[in-house]
Design an enzyme around this catalytic site. Structure first.
Site: not given
Length: 300
Positions: A89, A110, A149, A151, A177, A241, A243
């Site tokens: 992504k 996405n 998370g 990302g 970072s 998130a 599923y």
């Protein structure tokens, strides 16, 4: 923002002007995607507007291609658009011109649409999360939120929380970072406090109104939870998130604490509807009908 959509099923008598249009060629680029439900969602969205749609699963590593080479392959082979998932992504946002200003701000995409002017990047994880949050929690503000998370999906959710007027977004990632850069990006986007934090967050998980899992932990092939086993949590709401599967350790942990939990299926559904509308340049007028078909349950 779109207005309310009618919930009546589409007519089975598709006008020739719609059914004669070119079939949409769509796909998903990602790593661990073989269990995804995206193909059925997008093909059903096509049926709801009287168009055929195909949806391929594309794993670059299986083809010996990089992500950039995979995008080029799709563009050269008649794809109208592709969804992008973990771990590509952020790379998608770097490589593809933004079709929406929020993509440039968050640095994650996405959804890539192939146009006559070249590919354009969008983020329906962002719009889908906001829609799913409102559907579940109404207009209740998120409050102080722990985001685990940062990302691709984590970045989209962080920007969604900013749009939902969160009081504070506390961010943890195994790569420190990422949290620092995301906090700066969110604060530049909206007047919200964004706080990077390290492993010490797990020493005391109290004081959060919401806790969110945007790590891959819990998905098929990556079993587990970002929350330590036995840790005491007491949020009023949560979001998982993941599923696939629908039930995860993280979700059950929060439910056991009394939290009202939004699961990843709702993000999957809303982001998918938004992405299909981008790909097709059409509005899904009957999302409840689409949901009833893909879940094999009557409309409500």
């Amino acid at each position: 923002q779109r207005g309310p959509r009618p919930h009546s099923p589409p007519s089975m008598d598709v006008p020739m002007t719609q059914s004669s249009q070119k079939s949409l060629r769509l796909g998903l680029i990602g790593g661990n995607i073989k269990e995804t439900r995206s193909p059925v969602l997008h093909t059903t969205c096509g049926l709801s507007i009287g168009r055929n749609a195909t949806y391929d699963l594309i794993i670059p590593a299986e083809r010996g291609l990089s992500f950039a080479e995979t995008l080029a392959y799709c563009a050269a082979n008649g794809f109208d658009g592709v969804n992008v998932t973990y771990p590509y992504k952020e790379e998608a946002a770097r490589l593809v011109a933004a079709g929406d200003p929020v993509v440039k701000a968050m640095g994650a995409s996405n959804t890539v649409k192939f146009t006559a002017d070249g590919p354009r990047a969008y983020n329906t994880d962002h719009s889908g999360f906001v829609a799913a949050y409102h559907k579940t929690y109404g207009n209740v503000l998120p409050g102080r939120v722990l985001l685990l998370g940062t990302g691709g999906v984590g970045r989209a959710v962080a920007f969604g929380l900013a749009d939902l007027h969160a009081e504070e977004i506390v961010m943890f990632d195994m790569d420190p970072s990422k949290t620092g850069s995301l906090a700066q990006a969110v604060e530049a986007y909206k007047p919200v406090r964004a706080t990077p934090i390290g492993q010490e967050v797990f020493d005391d998980l109290s004081g959060f109104d919401g806790i969110i899992n945007c790590t891959p932990l819990g998905m098929v092939g990556r079993e587990g939870s970002p929350l330590p086993a036995g840790s005491v949590v007491a949020p009023r709401w949560g979001f998982e998130a993941v599923y696939t599967p629908l039930r995860t350790e993280f979700l059950e942990h929060l439910e056991a604490s009394g939290a009202k939990v939004l699961n990843g299926y709702e993000l999957y559904f809303h982001q998918g509807i938004d992405a299909f509308e981008i790909f097709s340049d059409a509005t899904i007028e009957a999302p409840a009908w689409v949901r009833s078909i893909i879940t094999h349950s009557p409309e409500k």
